[in-house]
Design an enzyme around this catalytic site. Structure first.
Site, short mmCIF file in Angstrom:
data_model
loop_
_atom_site.label_atom_id
_atom_site.label_comp_id
_atom_site.label_asym_id
_atom_site.label_seq_id
_atom_site.Cartn_x
_atom_site.Cartn_y
_atom_site.Cartn_z
N GLY A 44 4.72 -3.81 -1.43
CA GLY A 44 5.50 -2.58 -1.57
C GLY A 44 5.21 -1.63 -0.42
CD GLN A 49 2.80 3.10 1.78
OE1 GLN A 49 3.72 2.59 1.15
NE2 GLN A 49 1.62 2.52 1.90
CB CYS A 89 -2.50 1.56 -0.93
SG CYS A 89 -1.25 2.60 -0.15
CG HIS A 131 1.19 1.99 -5.47
ND1 HIS A 131 -0.18 1.82 -5.48
CD2 HIS A 131 1.52 2.17 -4.16
CE1 HIS A 131 -0.64 1.89 -4.25
NE2 HIS A 131 0.37 2.11 -3.42
CD GLU A 132 4.89 1.06 -2.81
OE1 GLU A 132 4.82 1.97 -1.97
OE2 GLU A 132 4.04 0.14 -2.89
CG HIS A 135 2.99 5.90 -1.34
ND1 HIS A 135 1.85 6.38 -0.75
CD2 HIS A 135 2.74 4.59 -1.63
CE1 HIS A 135 0.94 5.40 -0.68
NE2 HIS A 135 1.46 4.30 -1.22
C1 QAP Z 1 1.09 -1.38 -3.91
O1 QAP Z 1 0.27 -2.52 -2.04
C2 QAP Z 1 0.52 -2.17 -5.06
O2 QAP Z 1 -5.93 -3.26 1.40
C3 QAP Z 1 1.46 -2.23 -2.71
O3 QAP Z 1 -6.09 -4.79 3.58
C4 QAP Z 1 -0.67 -2.85 -4.93
O4 QAP Z 1 1.22 -4.04 -0.71
C5 QAP Z 1 1.17 -2.20 -6.24
C6 QAP Z 1 -2.54 -4.57 1.39
C7 QAP Z 1 -1.18 -3.58 -6.01
C8 QAP Z 1 0.68 -2.92 -7.29
C9 QAP Z 1 -0.51 -3.62 -7.19
C10 QAP Z 1 -3.66 -3.86 1.03
C11 QAP Z 1 -2.61 -5.37 2.53
C12 QAP Z 1 -1.29 -4.47 0.66
C13 QAP Z 1 -4.84 -3.95 1.77
C14 QAP Z 1 0.22 -3.44 -1.03
C15 QAP Z 1 -4.90 -4.75 2.90
C16 QAP Z 1 -3.79 -5.46 3.27
C17 QAP Z 1 -1.08 -3.59 -0.36
CO CO Z 2 0.61 2.45 -1.36
#
Ligand code: QAP
Ligand code: CO
Length: 180
Positions: A44, A49, A89, A131-132, A135
């Site tokens: 997401g 961001q 995130c 979550h999004e 933001h």
């Molecule tokens: C939000 O998060 C989310 O730390 C989206 O080193 C996350 O795409 C919603 C990411 C979990 C629901 C559950 C994070 C990539 C990606 C990191 C992401 C990283 C590399 C996070």
């Molecule tokens: Co995020």
């Protein structure tokens, strides 16, 4: 590829304004956001961001990365139940923490063609949408942690940034995962 703002960048605190026109410029931005998100890889990405302060976001929670979803001017109409999920995130790299959210939500938004739609979402998709949408209101998932833990996150990211700088801008060999 777009540059992703990192916590505690103050620009992540901006409240995004509604999208007024779904035009070619927005469509191009959506494509670039998907490319940036898939490359990360992430599930997401909100416009906030990438320093665009308009209310839209891209999501794909599928394993095969073949189920792109676009939400423009999203609204949550209804929330049901509760779930806890270990969130991460792209703006808080390497940091993961449990967050409590609604289990099931009904969402209304415009799609990438400007057509209104409504859907129920549950599980990971429901977490990701909430979550999004946070933001777009200037909120980051670490805001749900205690001030002490948030400070730990800030220090850890500052240290990682310093190490990256010392490595002469070369990509860090490996991103450490840290559960707060
Ligand atoms: C939000 O998060 C989310 O730390 C989206 O080193 C996350 O795409 C919603 C990411 C979990 C629901 C559950 C994070 C990539 C990606 C990191 C992401 C990283 C590399 C996070
Ligand atoms: Co995020």
């Amino acid at each position: 590829m777009l540059t992703i703002l990192e916590f505690p960048d103050p620009r992540l605190r901006t409240r995004a304004q509604p999208v007024e026109r779904v035009d070619d410029a927005l469509s191009r931005l959506i494509d670039d956001m998907f490319e940036t998100m898939y490359a990360a890889p992430g599930i997401g990405l909100a416009a906030t961001q990438v320093d665009v302060h308009r209310r839209f976001m891209v999501i794909d929670v599928s394993e095969e990365k073949n189920a792109p979803l676009v939400f423009i001017n999203p609204e949550i109409l209804e929330k049901q139940g509760a779930q806890t999920y270990q969130e991460g995130c792209l703006s808080v790299p390497g940091i993961y923490a449990d967050v409590d959210r609604a289990d099931r939500i009904r969402v209304r938004a415009l799609d990438r063609h400007g057509q209104p739609f409504e859907m129920w979402a549950d599980g990971l998709l429901a977490v990701c949408i909430q979550h999004e949408m946070d933001h777009l209101d200037g909120k980051v998932f670490v805001d749900y942690l205690s001030p002490f833990k948030r400070e730990q996150v800030r220090k850890r990211l500052a240290k990682a940034a310093k190490e990256r700088a010392a490595a002469g801008g070369a990509d860090a060999d490996e991103q450490r995962r840290h559960t707060i």
